[in-house]
Design an enzyme around this catalytic site. Structure first.
Site, PDB file in Angstrom:
ATOM      1  N   ARG A   7      -5.623  -1.918   0.269  1.00  0.00           N
ATOM      2  CA  ARG A   7      -6.752  -1.809   1.196  1.00  0.00           C
ATOM      3  C   ARG A   7      -8.007  -2.496   0.670  1.00  0.00           C
ATOM      4  NH1 ARG A   7      -2.988  -0.795   3.747  1.00  0.00           N
ATOM      5  NH2 ARG A   7      -2.617   0.953   5.167  1.00  0.00           N
ATOM      6  N   TYR A  60      -0.032  -3.037  10.013  1.00  0.00           N
ATOM      7  CA  TYR A  60      -1.205  -3.236  10.857  1.00  0.00           C
ATOM      8  C   TYR A  60      -0.931  -4.226  11.991  1.00  0.00           C
ATOM      9  CZ  TYR A  60      -4.605  -0.643   8.090  1.00  0.00           C
ATOM     10  OH  TYR A  60      -5.323   0.349   7.469  1.00  0.00           O
ATOM     11  N   TYR A  98       0.817  -1.209   0.000  1.00  0.00           N
ATOM     12  CA  TYR A  98       0.000   0.000   0.000  1.00  0.00           C
ATOM     13  C   TYR A  98       0.857   1.267   0.000  1.00  0.00           C
ATOM     14  CZ  TYR A  98      -3.680   3.308   1.248  1.00  0.00           C
ATOM     15  OH  TYR A  98      -4.552   4.365   1.246  1.00  0.00           O
TER      16      TYR A  98
END
Length: 637
Positions: free
Chosen positions: A524, A606, A489
């Site tokens: 995403r 994350y 990303y």
């Protein structure tokens, strides 16, 4: 052989359980339905769902983003319910809705047209990225001939007053066929643009068929004017949003459009009840309540997903005490509300003195509020790393909301298209959960049954991080024969896709074997990185999925990791206490040499921890903005 037999037995037990559940559901439906039309509607739903199940499996992973965008646009057919609400009982000549039911219809129509316009335009933009100079020219204008023939025939039937109901139904069949064919067209880059056009045709035919149904229902010119005005404003708003969306903003935009479908489904369901109080059968009442329930979860869940993807909310999961018990309590309240909505006489047995219509209104309102809170809590309880899966779940929910609206209106087209979208989203959810090593149950039910690892439990890092440079990276690339580029990303955020595409092209011109490795949930939303690379004109044949390239890293001389963290983390295989343990990852650390482009050391993914591969001897970290680093490398080459 014993193990093989046991596995086979387990599969048969699982399938028998699913079949038994389906048999029970069919019998329950048969015992409770009071109309043969509902049985026919269920059969079309089942066949459409089966068709959707078959075609979705054929969609290439690279096209999962366009698939979600086009199904999201098709789910805007909630407009059909809004249009029919505006038609029924509208005897006035004003453009302003004059009853609560008409207001609900107006809201559903406006929101749905925003979704239709924005969804198809975004899909078209994405698919244009996959077009190559050597591709033959498209002649989509020729498809206007059969489309005009079909819609013109419908118009002729209206003007002549001859079999309008039958002709409208025939056009509805064409709508469903085109929607199914739209998904089938996304199986390959060469036919994907045709798929988008077929989706547009399917929705157009559906709107035309519903306009005829409005006429049959006695709609006044004012009702048609309302639909035209609301549709025009909605399409303009959708086009405005779509014009500002690029591949980087795609995930949050799709989530935002899902929320519109949820709101439209709630408005359509409420409007149907408000316009027919005391006149609806049990089956229709059940569909109204379920459409409100699914719509509420879809609405607020999508808003939370949008907020997390857009950085407006923290990506970490919400961990309230007794999370699972809270969800169960809300579902119990909704179930009790459904009982009161379907049988208001229950109030008398509880010594509650309330008018039946008032009790039903309050039950439906309670359902809308609690389901919206439930949707918020379910998605907020899921971490940002699982947002790609959440988007596919919400995509599926939008289909089921549309399906429920089809049952409450007795509209076969909505039931068919809703089943198509619902099953396609469910299949994508399963694919994504497999790719992430996640439990599909935990994702759907807001992390139910999962326990977050305690701080400090993760394995301690050993060794030092080696800081590299653009010059080191260039020299290694010039000496290498086999090169793999793994984008994440961060590539999208830095807008470095054009620079890395040029680097790959230059290296390939030097006779080197250059390939790209894409993780199924990189970015995403599913397929987002494929769209980015297509935008930069990276050839399809050098872009590989994780399963296709993972075994080749041991023979790879140099791997460039650009803006990826969790999807290339060895902790997923080595650290049982890590939050992403068990997630399949790209094993880049097995390459002879790895360069990781990062903005700063300590900038975690994350998973909330530093990637262990950064401490390995064959890995160098090149710090800085990915765009600037790639531009420097391009200049050096």
């Amino acid at each position: 052989m014993h193990d093989l037999n046991e596995k086979q037995k387990a599969d048969f037990i699982k399938n028998a359980g699913i079949a038994s559940l389906a048999a029970f559901s069919l019998l329950a439906f048969g015992f409770n339905t009071d109309s043969q039309d509902n049985v026919s509607l269920l059969s079309t739903f089942a066949l459409a769902g089966l068709a959707g199940y078959q075609v979705v499996w054929g969609v290439a992973p690279a096209l999962h983003s366009p698939l979600m965008a086009v199904t999201n646009a098709i789910s805007g057919m909630t407009a059909l319910g809004g249009m029919l609400l505006l038609a029924h009982g509208n005897s006035g000549s004003s453009l302003i809705p004059n009853t609560p039911s008409h207001w609900m219809g107006a809201i559903a129509t406006l929101l749905s047209f925003i979704n239709i316009s924005g969804g198809f335009l975004i899909t078209g933009k994405m698919l244009e990225f996959f077009r190559r100079p050597e591709d033959p020219k498209d002649y989509f204008g020729l498809y206007a001939i059969p489309s005009a023939l079909l819609v013109g025939g419908l118009g002729a039937s209206y003007l002549s007053g001859n079999n309008l109901e039958s002709v409208s139904g025939s056009v509805g069949i064409a709508s469903a066929i085109c929607c199914i064919a739209a998904i089938a067209g996304l199986a390959d880059q060469k036919t994907a643009r045709t798929g988008n056009v077929l989706g547009i045709a399917g929705v157009t035919f559906g709107l035309a068929s519903t306009a005829a149904d409005m006429s049959l229902a006695g709609a006044t010119p004012a009702a048609f004017s309302q639909v035209g005005l609301l549709g025009g404003v909605g399409m303009a708003l959708g086009a405005s949003v779509a014009s500002q969306v690029g591949p980087t903003e795609l995930p949050q935009t799709v989530a935002a459009f899902h929320s519109l479908v949820g709101m439209a489904a709630m408005a359509g369901a409420a409007g149907e009840w408000l316009g027919n109080v005391g006149e609806l059968d049990t089956g229709t009442m059940s569909a109204i309540y379920l459409a409100t329930f699914i719509g509420g979860i879809t609405f607020t869940g999508s808003v939370v997903a949008f907020s997390k993807l857009a950085g407006m909310m923290k990506s970490s999961p919400l961990t309230l005490p007794g999370r699972d018990q809270l969800n169960l309590a809300m579902v119990s309240v909704i179930a009790a509300g459904m009982a009161a909505f379907l049988n208001p006489d229950l109030a008398g047995s509880l010594n509650v003195d309330m008018n039946p219509e008032t009790l039903q209104l309050e039950s439906l309102s309670l359902n809308a509020v609690v389901s919206s809170i439930l949707g918020y809590h379910l998605v907020a309880s899921i971490g940002g790393a699982d947002m790609p899966v959440v988007i596919t779940v919400l995509n599926s929910y939008s289909g089921w909301a549309l399906c429920a609206e089809g049952f409450l209106l007795g509209n076969a087209l909505l039931a068919q298209v809703g089943a198509l979208i619902g099953f396609s989203g469910a299949i994508l959810t399963w694919i994504m959960c497999e790719a992430m090593g996640r439990s599909i149950t935990a994702v759907i039910f807001g992390g139910a049954g999962t326990v977050a690892p305690k701080a400090g439990e993760t394995t301690a890092m050993e060794g030092d991080i080696t800081i590299g440079s653009v010059d080191n990276m260039m020299e290694s690339l010039l000496e290498a024969k086999n090169i793999v580029i793994v984008p994440g990303y961060g590539l999208a955020v830095a807008q470095a896709q054009f620079a890395i595409a040029d680097i790959a092209k230059k290296l390939k011109e030097m006779g080197k074997n250059v390939r790209f490795g894409i993780h199924p949930v990189a970015g995403r939303m599913p397929g987002q990185l494929n769209v980015l690379l297509a935008e930069a004109n990276v050839p399809y044949d050098v872009v590989f999925e994780m399963d296709e390239i993972n075994d080749d890293f041991e023979d790879t001389d140099v791997t460039l990791v650009i803006g990826a963290s969790d999807t290339v983390s060895s902790a997923a295989e080595d650290d049982p206490n890590c939050s992403i343990y068990g997630m399949p990852v790209l094993r880049v650390w097995k390459s002879h040499m790895v360069f990781v482009l990062k903005r700063t050391v300590g900038n975690t993914g994350y998973a909330g921890m530093e990637n262990p591969i950064l401490f390995k001897d064959n890995v160098e970290v090149v710090l800085g903005d990915a765009h600037e680093t790639c531009e420097a490398l391009r200049s050096a080459l």
